[in-house]
Motif scaffolding. Structure first.
Motif, PDB file in Angstrom:
ATOM      1  N   LEU A   1     -16.763 -36.087  -4.295  1.00 13.08           N
ATOM      2  CA  LEU A   1     -17.260 -34.731  -4.132  1.00 13.08           C
ATOM      3  C   LEU A   1     -18.457 -34.719  -3.194  1.00 13.08           C
ATOM      4  O   LEU A   1     -18.559 -33.876  -2.306  1.00 13.08           O
ATOM      5  N   LEU A   2     -19.365 -35.677  -3.367  1.00 18.58           N
ATOM      6  CA  LEU A   2     -20.535 -35.729  -2.511  1.00 18.58           C
ATOM      7  C   LEU A   2     -20.143 -35.973  -1.062  1.00 18.58           C
ATOM      8  O   LEU A   2     -20.695 -35.387  -0.138  1.00 18.58           O
ATOM      9  N   PHE A   3     -19.152 -36.866  -0.844  1.00 19.08           N
ATOM     10  CA  PHE A   3     -18.692 -37.105   0.518  1.00 19.08           C
ATOM     11  C   PHE A   3     -18.103 -35.836   1.133  1.00 19.08           C
ATOM     12  O   PHE A   3     -18.202 -35.612   2.336  1.00 19.08           O
ATOM     13  N   ALA A   4     -17.485 -34.992   0.288  1.00 19.62           N
ATOM     14  CA  ALA A   4     -16.930 -33.744   0.792  1.00 19.62           C
ATOM     15  C   ALA A   4     -18.034 -32.752   1.118  1.00 19.62           C
ATOM     16  O   ALA A   4     -17.950 -32.004   2.091  1.00 19.62           O
ATOM     17  N   VAL A   5     -19.093 -32.717   0.297  1.00 23.20           N
ATOM     18  CA  VAL A   5     -20.142 -31.711   0.451  1.00 23.20           C
ATOM     19  C   VAL A   5     -21.134 -32.079   1.543  1.00 23.20           C
ATOM     20  O   VAL A   5     -21.584 -31.219   2.297  1.00 23.20           O
ATOM     21  N   LEU A   6     -21.458 -33.355   1.676  1.00 22.00           N
ATOM     22  CA  LEU A   6     -22.494 -33.750   2.614  1.00 22.00           C
ATOM     23  C   LEU A   6     -22.191 -33.365   4.059  1.00 22.00           C
ATOM     24  O   LEU A   6     -23.075 -32.859   4.757  1.00 22.00           O
TER      25      LEU A   6
ATOM     26  N   PRO B   1     -11.843 -32.832   5.876  1.00 20.06           N
ATOM     27  CA  PRO B   1     -11.106 -33.958   5.296  1.00 20.06           C
ATOM     28  C   PRO B   1     -11.751 -34.406   3.980  1.00 20.06           C
ATOM     29  O   PRO B   1     -12.838 -34.982   3.971  1.00 20.06           O
ATOM     30  N   ILE B   2     -11.098 -34.121   2.874  1.00 16.91           N
ATOM     31  CA  ILE B   2     -11.647 -34.452   1.566  1.00 16.91           C
ATOM     32  C   ILE B   2     -10.868 -35.611   0.965  1.00 16.91           C
ATOM     33  O   ILE B   2      -9.660 -35.495   0.737  1.00 16.91           O
ATOM     34  N   PRO B   3     -11.507 -36.739   0.733  1.00 14.46           N
ATOM     35  CA  PRO B   3     -10.814 -37.831   0.042  1.00 14.46           C
ATOM     36  C   PRO B   3     -10.486 -37.418  -1.384  1.00 14.46           C
ATOM     37  O   PRO B   3     -11.276 -36.745  -2.042  1.00 14.46           O
ATOM     38  N   GLU B   4      -9.313 -37.785  -1.856  1.00 12.92           N
ATOM     39  CA  GLU B   4      -8.839 -37.370  -3.173  1.00 12.92           C
ATOM     40  C   GLU B   4      -8.729 -38.579  -4.089  1.00 12.92           C
ATOM     41  O   GLU B   4      -8.021 -39.548  -3.788  1.00 12.92           O
ATOM     42  N   ILE B   5      -9.442 -38.528  -5.197  1.00 12.55           N
ATOM     43  CA  ILE B   5      -9.298 -39.524  -6.251  1.00 12.55           C
ATOM     44  C   ILE B   5      -9.140 -38.763  -7.555  1.00 12.55           C
ATOM     45  O   ILE B   5     -10.089 -38.187  -8.068  1.00 12.55           O
TER      46      ILE B   5
ATOM     47  N   LEU C   1      -4.374 -43.277 -11.968  1.00 10.50           N
ATOM     48  CA  LEU C   1      -5.166 -43.169 -10.745  1.00 10.50           C
ATOM     49  C   LEU C   1      -4.278 -42.704  -9.599  1.00 10.50           C
ATOM     50  O   LEU C   1      -3.240 -43.292  -9.325  1.00 10.50           O
ATOM     51  N   THR C   2      -4.704 -41.627  -8.938  1.00 15.83           N
ATOM     52  CA  THR C   2      -4.027 -41.120  -7.751  1.00 15.83           C
ATOM     53  C   THR C   2      -5.057 -41.003  -6.634  1.00 15.83           C
ATOM     54  O   THR C   2      -6.138 -40.451  -6.835  1.00 15.83           O
ATOM     55  N   VAL C   3      -4.738 -41.539  -5.464  1.00 17.49           N
ATOM     56  CA  VAL C   3      -5.636 -41.463  -4.314  1.00 17.49           C
ATOM     57  C   VAL C   3      -4.902 -40.801  -3.163  1.00 17.49           C
ATOM     58  O   VAL C   3      -3.674 -40.848  -3.070  1.00 17.49           O
TER      59      VAL C   3
ATOM     60  N   ALA D   1      -4.324 -26.361   1.570  1.00 14.79           N
ATOM     61  CA  ALA D   1      -4.771 -27.670   1.092  1.00 14.79           C
ATOM     62  C   ALA D   1      -3.581 -28.588   0.846  1.00 14.79           C
ATOM     63  O   ALA D   1      -3.296 -28.977  -0.285  1.00 14.79           O
ATOM     64  N   PRO D   2      -2.851 -28.957   1.900  1.00 13.02           N
ATOM     65  CA  PRO D   2      -1.800 -29.960   1.723  1.00 13.02           C
ATOM     66  C   PRO D   2      -2.427 -31.322   1.478  1.00 13.02           C
ATOM     67  O   PRO D   2      -3.614 -31.534   1.757  1.00 13.02           O
ATOM     68  N   ASP D   3      -1.674 -32.241   0.941  1.00 14.23           N
ATOM     69  CA  ASP D   3      -2.225 -33.586   0.772  1.00 14.23           C
ATOM     70  C   ASP D   3      -1.123 -34.630   0.835  1.00 14.23           C
ATOM     71  O   ASP D   3       0.068 -34.332   0.701  1.00 14.23           O
ATOM     72  N   ILE D   4      -1.542 -35.844   1.097  1.00 15.80           N
ATOM     73  CA  ILE D   4      -0.693 -37.043   1.002  1.00 15.80           C
ATOM     74  C   ILE D   4      -1.351 -37.939  -0.027  1.00 15.80           C
ATOM     75  O   ILE D   4      -2.549 -38.225   0.066  1.00 15.80           O
ATOM     76  N   ILE D   5      -0.583 -38.379  -1.025  1.00 16.46           N
ATOM     77  CA  ILE D   5      -1.170 -39.085  -2.152  1.00 16.46           C
ATOM     78  C   ILE D   5      -0.371 -40.327  -2.500  1.00 16.46           C
ATOM     79  O   ILE D   5       0.796 -40.478  -2.119  1.00 16.46           O
ATOM     80  N   TYR D   6      -1.036 -41.204  -3.238  1.00 14.35           N
ATOM     81  CA  TYR D   6      -0.353 -42.364  -3.813  1.00 14.35           C
ATOM     82  C   TYR D   6      -0.733 -42.454  -5.285  1.00 14.35           C
ATOM     83  O   TYR D   6      -1.916 -42.506  -5.632  1.00 14.35           O
TER      84      TYR D   6
END
Length: 436
Positions: free
Chosen positions: A10-15, A64-68, A76-78, A98-103
């Motif tokens: 979240l912080l990486f997204a906000v900063l 670009p928001i990293p998803e965890i 765990l999904t990233v 907000a499309p995403d690619i996940i694992y």
């Protein structure tokens, strides 16, 4: 540690957003008396183009928001979410892509398409569709009209198909044990229509009809026993269908549907499902739900929420139709939040839940021609489930507390990340809209 990992995301997204806001503020600030003459247009540096723009937070084509994803039951999904925000003529965000690619550690690679649209403060719709390599599929579409309650009628149409491979069941009762945890695949198809008569601007009487087909299947996860091995006689395993109907009477004096700061919403509901109308089983339920908003300063809103749900008849009702406690969402007439635990952690015919939040604005920034605010919300949740209507709803409560992080784009959009802590350690949730 996973909870802190998602908080860092979240912080990486906000900063980067805050950095862009700071650059914008610096560009518009008045020059000091001794400042050198401004550069001419030829001397000013043009915005970076090509690949360089991906390194310039002020000119990104999307966020670009990293998803965890570390929700308690989902493993765990990233992934990566390239969020695109669009605003209307008033500078308000009215569309989120907000499309995403996940694992997923359980089900492999996957992708989702998500769009949230607010054409006006009286109308909204959303569409979510996605799939993973194995087991999981989802489609969810909803259309709401008449949010302002200015006309005689308001409407909601909802279509959903969801095949989730991470369902959890711990047994019935308020004292169900973590060690009895089982898992299952939940395949569910639903069509739901709500017609609401606006008696006054504040008072509304709604009728909802829901057609559901639910298939509780054997789990494909090897880490936990499948539900039918530990609870072979539990009602609701296998394929069941229902036509559920309910009436909802509401009194709503909130100053905003999406981002309220004052007022209250009080709701009474009652409903049933009957074999005589084609349902697999019969049951009845009723209850009340209330949320109160009290401003305590220009940047602080105190929020209190409480709900009770009773089932006078429920013999052979499927376990997924009983009252449940756990997770991050309050669903009127259904599940209630307990953010220190996963969704559906406690299940029984009757339930009580209560929560307190202090929603505090701590910062703001400007992005996509829209003012966004960062909100912190320390919270406390409590609640219990119980079998007999005569039991006290206030004894043997489960407790949990934590911190919510929210990005608010008034008047339409709230994105949240809530971190709860209780007897079963951390639980982390994220999504759109307030929990209640």
């Amino acid at each position: 540690m996973r909870a802190w990992g998602q908080a860092v995301c979240l912080l990486f997204a906000v900063l980067p957003l805050c950095e862009a806001a700071a650059e914008g503020a610096a560009a518009t600030a008045p020059a000091p008396p001794e400042a050198a003459p401004a550069q001419t247009a030829d001397q000013q540096q043009a915005p970076p183009g090509g690949w360089a723009r991906w390194l310039d937070s002020a000119n990104l084509p999307f966020i670009p928001i990293p998803e965890i994803d570390t929700a308690p039951n989902s493993g765990l999904t990233v992934g990566l979410i390239p969020v695109i925000l669009s605003n209307n003529a008033q500078g308000e965000i009215d569309r989120i892509l907000a499309p995403d690619i996940i694992y997923s550690q359980y089900f492999g690679w996957g992708a989702r398409w998500r769009v949230f649209r607010n054409p006006s403060d009286d109308e909204k719709w959303s569409l979510v569709a996605g799939a993973k390599q194995s087991v999981e599929r989802e489609f969810n579409a909803e259309y709401d009209l008449g949010l302002r309650r200015d006309a005689n009628w308001s409407w909601i149409a909802h279509v959903m198909f969801d095949r989730s491979g991470t369902g959890r069941f711990f047994g019935l009762g308020n004292s169900s044990q973590l060690g009895d945890q089982t898992t299952y695949i939940n395949s569910q198809a639903r069509f739901e229509l709500t017609a609401a008569r606006n008696i006054t601007h504040a008072v509304q009487l709604a009728y909802m009809a829901r057609v559901d087909t639910v298939n509780i299947e054997q789990s494909t996860l090897d880490s936990l026993p499948s539900i039918e091995t530990r609870f072979p006689t539990l009602p609701g395993i296998g394929v069941e269908s229902e036509l559920q109907q309910r009436l909802v009477l509401s009194y709503d004096m909130r100053d905003s549907v999406t981002v309220p700061h004052s007022g209250a919403r009080l709701i009474a509901f009652a409903g049933f499902s009957s074999r005589a109308l084609g349902s697999t089983d019969s049951y009845t339920f009723f209850g009340v739900d209330g949320t109160f908003f009290q401003p305590a300063g220009p940047d602080l809103t105190l929020v209190a929420h409480a709900a009770m749900r009773y089932m006078p008849t429920y013999t052979n009702a499927p376990f997924w139709a009983l009252s449940s406690l756990g997770g991050d969402r309050s669903v009127i007439g259904e599940a209630q939040p307990l953010r220190a635990y996963g969704a559906g952690r406690f299940i029984d015919p009757n339930s009580f839940a209560a929560s307190l939040e202090a929603r505090t604005w701590v910062g703001s920034f400007h992005l996509f021609d829209t003012d966004l605010k960062l909100e912190l919300a320390p919270f406390v949740d409590s609640g219990k489930v119980f079998s007999a209507m005569s039991q006290s709803p206030l004894s043997q409560l489960h407790l949990g507390g934590g911190m919510g992080f929210r990005i608010v784009a008034s008047p339409f959009v709230v994105g949240y990340l809530d971190i709860g802590y209780g007897k079963e350690k951390f639980a982390v949730f994220s999504g759109i809209d307030y929990p209640f």
